[in-house]
Motif scaffolding. Structure first.
Motif, PDB file in Angstrom:
ATOM      1  N   THR A 244       1.922  -2.585   3.373  1.00  0.00           N
ATOM      2  CA  THR A 244       0.289  -2.792   3.056  1.00  0.00           C
ATOM      3  C   THR A 244       0.608  -3.907   2.681  1.00  0.00           C
TER       4      THR A 244
ATOM      5  N   ASN B 179       1.706  -9.628  18.024  1.00  0.00           N
ATOM      6  CA  ASN B 179       1.067  -9.417  16.550  1.00  0.00           C
ATOM      7  C   ASN B 179       0.177 -10.121  16.144  1.00  0.00           C
TER       8      ASN B 179
ATOM      9  N   TYR C 200       3.897 -11.001  11.880  1.00  0.00           N
ATOM     10  CA  TYR C 200       2.304 -10.625  11.950  1.00  0.00           C
ATOM     11  C   TYR C 200       1.125 -11.112  10.988  1.00  0.00           C
TER      12      TYR C 200
ATOM     13  N   ARG D 136       5.990  -1.154   8.946  1.00  0.00           N
ATOM     14  CA  ARG D 136       5.321  -0.462   8.386  1.00  0.00           C
ATOM     15  C   ARG D 136       4.974  -0.678   7.266  1.00  0.00           C
TER      16      ARG D 136
ATOM     17  N   GLN E  80      -9.426  -9.564   6.826  1.00  0.00           N
ATOM     18  CA  GLN E  80      -8.527  -8.512   5.990  1.00  0.00           C
ATOM     19  C   GLN E  80      -8.506  -9.232   5.129  1.00  0.00           C
TER      20      GLN E  80
ATOM     21  N   LEU F 212      -2.933 -11.645   9.547  1.00  0.00           N
ATOM     22  CA  LEU F 212      -3.499 -10.300   9.467  1.00  0.00           C
ATOM     23  C   LEU F 212      -5.025 -11.462  10.002  1.00  0.00           C
TER      24      LEU F 212
ATOM     25  N   THR G 171      -4.469  -3.916   3.615  1.00  0.00           N
ATOM     26  CA  THR G 171      -4.129  -2.964   4.836  1.00  0.00           C
ATOM     27  C   THR G 171      -3.148  -3.044   5.484  1.00  0.00           C
ATOM     28  N   THR G 172      -2.944  -2.083   5.534  1.00  0.00           N
ATOM     29  CA  THR G 172      -1.741  -1.772   6.567  1.00  0.00           C
ATOM     30  C   THR G 172      -1.026  -1.245   8.037  1.00  0.00           C
ATOM     31  N   VAL G 173      -0.541  -2.364   7.948  1.00  0.00           N
ATOM     32  CA  VAL G 173       0.529  -2.617   9.294  1.00  0.00           C
ATOM     33  C   VAL G 173       0.933  -2.690   9.698  1.00  0.00           C
ATOM     34  N   THR G 174       1.490  -2.115  10.747  1.00  0.00           N
ATOM     35  CA  THR G 174       1.937  -1.263  11.729  1.00  0.00           C
ATOM     36  C   THR G 174       2.471  -1.920  12.800  1.00  0.00           C
ATOM     37  N   PHE G 175       3.509  -2.010  13.207  1.00  0.00           N
ATOM     38  CA  PHE G 175       4.063  -3.164  14.207  1.00  0.00           C
ATOM     39  C   PHE G 175       4.910  -3.812  14.293  1.00  0.00           C
TER      40      PHE G 175
END
Length: 564
Positions: A459, A202, A491, A457, A497, A493, A502-506
């Motif tokens: 933000t 990621n 994760y 998920r 960003q 960014l 920022t919405t992150v999905t990992f």
């Protein structure tokens, strides 16, 4: 012959282990009563006396076409009739300074099973000359030349050749099989599927594991290409050179070759693997169409097969003997057929043994737990099923230092303790909530199992560029405030960003874990882990916001169900 006993090296062998291996080697080279008798202190005299009656051992030097000399050992069954041939197994060495001698404990089983055995150290390792290529194209070409030499020896059946390797040797074995159709079966323990995914998860470097591997390689023995990549990874430079370097060394990118040939492939990995990417191994396994088997065990890199390499019992080596017997016609195993599909243990019970046909039937359906705000009188948020939970914001400080939550306090050794039923205890009740955000479920009313893939998920609004978050899912006993880790993932960014939400999905690492009644699932998100980044006490204190906006509410998906 040099051994690696560097203090602090997670792969180092102890003094007694090194003495035992040297005594075995001397007894195999000179099976006299005096030499074999020395092995009695480890209870091995009878084993290697029988080996000496069954096979002949010799250390050989294999000269490659460019003049590089590979250090190797050959074992051939005794008393073969004229024209009689045997299956052969080739063992490329793991990444350890004793090279191919790490496999000496396996020779008696292979020999009694009627195999010719050729173990060798890849270029740059142990007593082999040349530069370390990290299972690169040159190492693959070397494997073909090694097979050319092998099939020219008396007693070798060229149509019954398999490769077995642990760790670095697993990578070499898999990549060689994609290039050479003479390889009819592969068993790779502590294997990797995608090297890039192992270096970067990621967008985040696996820095601690990488540096431990570089220490083992020894930079002075590495090729210039690899030294350039080492520098870029340390500088956190992800460019085409790094990607191409990893691509050429990733079995995942050789799927067409394996599937076209129908190559039988056995893979093993561990739930708490800290060196190579477990999701990448599962993805690689899932896309194979030929005969295949995957074992996932309790612990960390190399833990599962350790006793088997020493000549004792282990699931990875026992499965490998059966695998080769089934596909090559030997008799090193216990006579049982190999198991295809997925075989697994759950953390932290190495006596557990579950089987499924494929990953789809193995992984449980995922349930969504929404990240909710704290309630009155509580300091932690809630993990709740049902409706999404928008509108909250949690702020954590970014200080360049970590909390009690870490992937593993020690590479390899933490996982080894897990195999002994002694997982690391995290005192999550003592974690500074100014440095980490925490959410928890209510205590569960009955035992539950987590089994499969997880996803988070959230933000994130960081103040600085290249901000990192690390998510940990814990099994917490609310009565004590102590926990054990179930899984994790980082994760990072990007520069672009910084300063914006920022919405992150990992994905998190897959897991197989049993929770006791009365325990809680606990999600912790913080901004530092020494596994991914070095501690920096001069970092200015900044803030990072975790939020759950309407329409992009934060959640964690967990494959969970009641325990049968």
């Amino acid at each position: 012959m040099s051994f690696d006993s560097t203090p602090g090296n997670p792969f180092a062998l102890g003094a007694d282990e090194l003495a035992r291996l040297e005594a075995i080697r001397e007894g195999m080279l000179d099976p006299s009563p005096r030499r074999i008798g020395r092995l009695d202190q480890w209870g091995l005299a009878d084993t290697y006396e029988t080996y000496a009656e069954t096979a002949q051992y010799a250390e050989v030097s294999l000269t490659m076409s460019d003049g590089t000399v590979l250090d190797a050992a050959l074992s051939v069954p005794r008393n073969l009739a004229p024209g009689q041939t045997c299956p052969a197994v080739v063992l490329p060495a793991p990444l350890i300074n004793i090279g191919h001698r790490a496999y000496l404990g396996m020779f008696p089983r292979w020999a009694l099973g009627g195999y010719v055995v050729l173990a060798y150290s890849q270029r740059g390792l142990a007593d082999s000359t040349g530069e370390i290529q990290v299972a690169g194209p040159q190492d693959v070409a070397d494997a073909t030349e090694v097979l050319d030499w092998l099939v020219a020896q008396d007693g070798v059946d060229p149509d019954r050749i398999g490769l077995f390797g642990s760790s670095y040797g697993a990578g070499t074995s898999l990549l060689a099989a994609a290039n050479d159709q003479r390889i009819k079966a592969v068993a790779g323990t502590s294997a990797w599927g995608d090297l890039f995914a192992s270096l970067y998860e990621n967008g985040t470097r696996h820095l601690k594991a990488f540096e431990a591997l570089v220490q083992l390689f020894g930079e002075d023995r590495c090729s210039q290409e690899f030294r350039d990549v080492i520098g870029k990874i340390r500088d956190n430079t992800i460019d085409d050179e790094v990607r191409e370097f990893a691509h050429a060394r990733s079995p995942r990118h050789c799927l067409n070759a394996y599937n076209d040939a129908g190559t039988p492939i056995l893979l093993t990995t561990a739930w708490h693997e800290t060196i190579f990417s477990v999701p990448a191994v599962i993805d690689f396994f899932s896309h194979l169409t030929g005969p295949k088997s995957l074992l996932v065990q309790v612990g960390d890199h190399g833990n599962g097969e350790l006793s088997g390499l020493a000549g004792l019992l282990s699931k990875p080596t026992e499965m490998s003997y059966r695998w080769m017997d089934h596909h090559l016609g030997g008799s090193a195993g216990d006579g049982r057929e190999p198991r295809f599909g997925i075989r697994s243990e759950y953390m932290h019970n190495l006596l557990s043994d579950l089987r499924h046909d494929d990953w789809e039937s193995y992984a449980l359906p995922r349930k969504r737990f929404h990240l909710a705000d704290t309630t009155a009188g509580e300091r932690d948020g809630q993990l709740t099923e049902g409706q999404p939970q928008p509108g909250w914001t949690r702020s954590v400080k970014v200080t360049g230092q970590g909390t009690e939550a870490v992937v593993a306090p020690k590479l390899i050794q933490t996982g080894l303790a897990e195999r002994m039923g002694l997982p690391h205890v995290y005192k999550t009740a003592e974690i500074d909530r100014g440095l980490a955000a925490v959410w928890a479920t209510a205590p569960i009313s009955q035992a539950m199992r987590v089994q499969g893939d997880l996803e988070v998920r959230v933000t994130v609004k960081p103040q600085q560029a290249n901000a990192m978050i690390v998510a940990y899912l814990m099994d917490c006993d609310p009565a004590t405030g102590k926990a054990a880790i179930i899984t994790h993932a980082p994760y990072t960014l990007t520069d672009q960003q910084a300063g914006q939400g920022t919405t992150v999905t990992f994905p998190l690492q897959p897991a197989h874990y049993v929770l006791a009644r009365g325990h809680q699932l606990q999600l912790i998100i913080d901004t530092h882990d020494p596994f991914f980044v070095e501690e920096n006490t001069t970092t200015p204190v900044l803030a990072l916001e975790l939020t759950s906006p309407q329409g992009a509410e934060s959640y964690i998906d967990i494959p969970i169900d009641t325990l049968d």
